[in-house]
Design a protein around this motif. Structure first.
Motif, PDB file in Angstrom:
ATOM      1  N   ASP A  55     -25.106  33.835 -29.458  1.00  0.00           N
ATOM      2  CA  ASP A  55     -25.472  35.179 -29.568  1.00  0.00           C
ATOM      3  C   ASP A  55     -25.629  35.460 -27.647  1.00  0.00           C
ATOM      4  O   ASP A  55     -25.528  37.224 -27.954  1.00  0.00           O
ATOM      5  CB  ASP A  55     -26.723  36.244 -29.564  1.00  0.00           C
ATOM      6  N   ALA A  56     -24.484  35.140 -26.531  1.00  0.00           N
ATOM      7  CA  ALA A  56     -24.660  35.512 -25.500  1.00  0.00           C
ATOM      8  C   ALA A  56     -24.012  36.539 -25.670  1.00  0.00           C
ATOM      9  O   ALA A  56     -24.029  37.437 -25.098  1.00  0.00           O
ATOM     10  CB  ALA A  56     -23.706  34.275 -24.772  1.00  0.00           C
ATOM     11  N   SER A  57     -22.304  36.978 -26.062  1.00  0.00           N
ATOM     12  CA  SER A  57     -21.601  37.848 -26.118  1.00  0.00           C
ATOM     13  C   SER A  57     -22.597  39.366 -26.384  1.00  0.00           C
ATOM     14  O   SER A  57     -22.284  40.093 -26.357  1.00  0.00           O
ATOM     15  CB  SER A  57     -20.590  38.230 -27.490  1.00  0.00           C
ATOM     16  N   ALA A  58     -23.867  39.222 -27.093  1.00  0.00           N
ATOM     17  CA  ALA A  58     -24.030  39.937 -27.603  1.00  0.00           C
ATOM     18  C   ALA A  58     -25.159  40.583 -26.868  1.00  0.00           C
ATOM     19  O   ALA A  58     -25.663  41.720 -26.346  1.00  0.00           O
ATOM     20  CB  ALA A  58     -25.105  39.988 -28.923  1.00  0.00           C
ATOM     21  N   ASP A  59     -25.464  39.641 -25.643  1.00  0.00           N
ATOM     22  CA  ASP A  59     -26.460  40.595 -23.895  1.00  0.00           C
ATOM     23  C   ASP A  59     -25.418  40.314 -23.154  1.00  0.00           C
ATOM     24  O   ASP A  59     -26.318  40.550 -22.168  1.00  0.00           O
ATOM     25  CB  ASP A  59     -27.588  39.315 -24.188  1.00  0.00           C
ATOM     26  N   CYS A  60     -24.037  40.658 -23.275  1.00  0.00           N
ATOM     27  CA  CYS A  60     -23.412  40.726 -22.152  1.00  0.00           C
ATOM     28  C   CYS A  60     -23.433  41.872 -21.752  1.00  0.00           C
ATOM     29  O   CYS A  60     -23.836  42.804 -22.178  1.00  0.00           O
ATOM     30  CB  CYS A  60     -21.998  40.292 -22.643  1.00  0.00           C
ATOM     31  N   GLY A  61     -23.888  42.594 -20.164  1.00  0.00           N
ATOM     32  CA  GLY A  61     -24.781  43.691 -19.421  1.00  0.00           C
ATOM     33  C   GLY A  61     -25.906  44.001 -19.692  1.00  0.00           C
ATOM     34  O   GLY A  61     -25.764  45.012 -18.756  1.00  0.00           O
ATOM     35  N   ASN A  62     -26.562  42.795 -20.027  1.00  0.00           N
ATOM     36  CA  ASN A  62     -28.207  42.573 -19.793  1.00  0.00           C
ATOM     37  C   ASN A  62     -28.140  42.775 -18.044  1.00  0.00           C
ATOM     38  O   ASN A  62     -28.693  42.458 -17.705  1.00  0.00           O
ATOM     39  CB  ASN A  62     -28.614  41.978 -20.529  1.00  0.00           C
ATOM     40  N   GLY A  63     -27.470  41.851 -17.420  1.00  0.00           N
ATOM     41  CA  GLY A  63     -26.940  41.125 -16.116  1.00  0.00           C
ATOM     42  C   GLY A  63     -27.936  40.656 -15.465  1.00  0.00           C
ATOM     43  O   GLY A  63     -28.032  39.293 -14.616  1.00  0.00           O
ATOM     44  N   VAL A  64     -28.452  39.183 -16.674  1.00  0.00           N
ATOM     45  CA  VAL A  64     -28.388  38.170 -16.971  1.00  0.00           C
ATOM     46  C   VAL A  64     -27.488  37.190 -17.557  1.00  0.00           C
ATOM     47  O   VAL A  64     -26.732  37.436 -18.575  1.00  0.00           O
ATOM     48  CB  VAL A  64     -30.171  38.168 -17.647  1.00  0.00           C
ATOM     49  N   VAL A  65     -27.300  35.855 -16.477  1.00  0.00           N
ATOM     50  CA  VAL A  65     -25.944  35.406 -17.268  1.00  0.00           C
ATOM     51  C   VAL A  65     -26.485  34.009 -18.425  1.00  0.00           C
ATOM     52  O   VAL A  65     -27.324  33.478 -18.166  1.00  0.00           O
ATOM     53  CB  VAL A  65     -25.983  34.477 -15.837  1.00  0.00           C
ATOM     54  N   ASP A  66     -26.199  35.014 -19.203  1.00  0.00           N
ATOM     55  CA  ASP A  66     -26.854  34.140 -20.326  1.00  0.00           C
ATOM     56  C   ASP A  66     -26.194  32.796 -21.252  1.00  0.00           C
ATOM     57  O   ASP A  66     -24.891  32.824 -20.377  1.00  0.00           O
ATOM     58  CB  ASP A  66     -27.255  35.118 -21.830  1.00  0.00           C
ATOM     59  N   PRO A  67     -26.501  32.180 -22.082  1.00  0.00           N
ATOM     60  CA  PRO A  67     -25.769  30.454 -22.775  1.00  0.00           C
ATOM     61  C   PRO A  67     -24.040  31.733 -22.786  1.00  0.00           C
ATOM     62  O   PRO A  67     -24.562  32.655 -23.491  1.00  0.00           O
ATOM     63  CB  PRO A  67     -26.176  30.576 -23.157  1.00  0.00           C
ATOM     64  N   GLY A  68     -23.007  30.683 -22.509  1.00  0.00           N
ATOM     65  CA  GLY A  68     -21.656  31.611 -22.403  1.00  0.00           C
ATOM     66  C   GLY A  68     -20.945  32.587 -22.056  1.00  0.00           C
ATOM     67  O   GLY A  68     -19.731  32.600 -22.095  1.00  0.00           O
ATOM     68  N   GLU A  69     -22.122  32.996 -20.856  1.00  0.00           N
ATOM     69  CA  GLU A  69     -21.603  33.571 -20.050  1.00  0.00           C
ATOM     70  C   GLU A  69     -20.665  32.974 -18.800  1.00  0.00           C
ATOM     71  O   GLU A  69     -21.950  32.605 -18.784  1.00  0.00           O
ATOM     72  CB  GLU A  69     -22.290  34.819 -20.268  1.00  0.00           C
ATOM     73  N   GLN A  70     -19.780  33.683 -18.050  1.00  0.00           N
ATOM     74  CA  GLN A  70     -19.897  33.363 -16.977  1.00  0.00           C
ATOM     75  C   GLN A  70     -20.557  33.873 -15.617  1.00  0.00           C
ATOM     76  O   GLN A  70     -20.373  33.390 -15.040  1.00  0.00           O
ATOM     77  CB  GLN A  70     -17.796  33.442 -16.820  1.00  0.00           C
ATOM     78  N   CYS A  71     -20.084  34.846 -16.035  1.00  0.00           N
ATOM     79  CA  CYS A  71     -21.322  35.645 -14.972  1.00  0.00           C
ATOM     80  C   CYS A  71     -21.463  37.264 -15.188  1.00  0.00           C
ATOM     81  O   CYS A  71     -21.423  37.279 -16.632  1.00  0.00           O
ATOM     82  CB  CYS A  71     -20.573  36.663 -14.250  1.00  0.00           C
ATOM     83  N   ASP A  72     -22.462  38.074 -15.231  1.00  0.00           N
ATOM     84  CA  ASP A  72     -22.805  39.684 -15.787  1.00  0.00           C
ATOM     85  C   ASP A  72     -23.894  40.448 -14.727  1.00  0.00           C
ATOM     86  O   ASP A  72     -24.783  39.702 -14.320  1.00  0.00           O
ATOM     87  CB  ASP A  72     -23.788  39.134 -17.191  1.00  0.00           C
ATOM     88  N   PHE A  73     -22.936  41.236 -14.120  1.00  0.00           N
ATOM     89  CA  PHE A  73     -23.595  41.693 -13.210  1.00  0.00           C
ATOM     90  C   PHE A  73     -24.190  43.159 -14.031  1.00  0.00           C
ATOM     91  O   PHE A  73     -24.192  44.359 -12.993  1.00  0.00           O
ATOM     92  CB  PHE A  73     -22.556  42.243 -12.586  1.00  0.00           C
TER      93      PHE A  73
END
Length: 253
Positions: free
Chosen positions: A59-77
């Motif tokens: 479910d990392a895509s659901a958290d994209c944009g929270n500023g934390v690099v969650d599993p499945g994300e390469q970055c998150d600003f």
């Protein structure tokens, strides 16, 4: 699946088998009943840890944009994720070919690997001389600035009359005139089939002197020039004496 690697139904089946095979007093001594076994199976952890038992995906895509690099994300600003920044709205690091224009490093990004359009490899804008033939715009592109190699710096094939001397050409004066010093991109000469203006009076494209045009002067064959014009003159002794073996009309006496 649970932490033991068994599905809930599998546990229930195993429990039921154990209960059916063991004596009742042994089950009581072990503190097991059918109800407690079913309760235990029902409370085992299932799913992917997000509270959705039917969803085993990340479910990392659901958290994209929270500023934390969650599993499945390469970055998150966080709110700085953008289509033109280093971290895309999908929380992936900006890269050439992802379809997002990273304004810091890319000139273009059309999201494909086709080098025949307006955006070529390394996300550079297509231009003449980049080594890629831009479809509908360029006829050739050899990736250099050499004019006399068959493909000019205008990305068009070299042709006679373009003003550039190519291999096989002796000259190229930038026009298609055949009466000057450079007809058909070859130096003018008697016998080339082109009348060189101001130099030749005729040019029949051969090096014969017994026809209507005398070689190598490229002047008309006339009686008295010493050259017999076959089919027209019977003789030509090159003089104006009328009572010798060839008259002044180039006829036999």
């Amino acid at each position: 699946m649970n932490k033991l690697g068994l599905a809930p139904l599998t546990i229930l089946a195993v429990s039921a088998t154990l209960l059916g095979c063991a004596p009742e007093d042994e089950m009581m001594d072990a503190g097991l009943t059918l109800s407690t076994t079913m309760m235990t199976a029902a409370t085992l952890d299932t799913g992917d840890g997000d509270g959705d038992e039917d969803d085993t995906s990340d479910d990392a895509s659901a958290d994209c944009g929270n500023g934390v690099v969650d599993p499945g994300e390469q970055c998150d600003f966080g709110p700085e994720n953008s289509e033109s920044g280093q971290c895309t709205p999908e929380c992936t690091i900006a890269a050439c070919g992802d379809g997002y224009l990273w304004t810091e490093l890319e000139e273009c990004d059309d999201g494909n690997t086709n080098n025949g359009d307006g955006c070529v490899e390394n996300c550079k804008l297509a231009e003449c001389g980049d080594g890629f033939v831009q479809e509908g715009v360029e006829d050739c592109d050899d990736g250099n600035d050499i004019e006399d190699d068959g493909c000019t710096t205008a990305c068009v094939p070299a042709t006679c009359g373009d003003g550039i001397v190519q291999e096989g050409e002796q000259c190229d004066d930038g026009n298609m005139l055949t009466g000057d010093d450079c007809p058909a991109c070859q130096l003018a000469y008697c016998g080339d089939g082109h009348i060189h203006g101001g130099v030749e009076q005729c040019d029949d494209g051969n090096m014969e002197s017994n026809d209507a045009c005398v070689y190598p002067q490229c002047i008309p064959n006339v009686c008295g020039d010493g050259f017999i014009n076959v089919g027209v003159e019977q003789c030509d002794d090159g003089n104006d004496i009328d009572d010798d073996l060839c008259t002044n009309e180039c006829m036999l006496p």
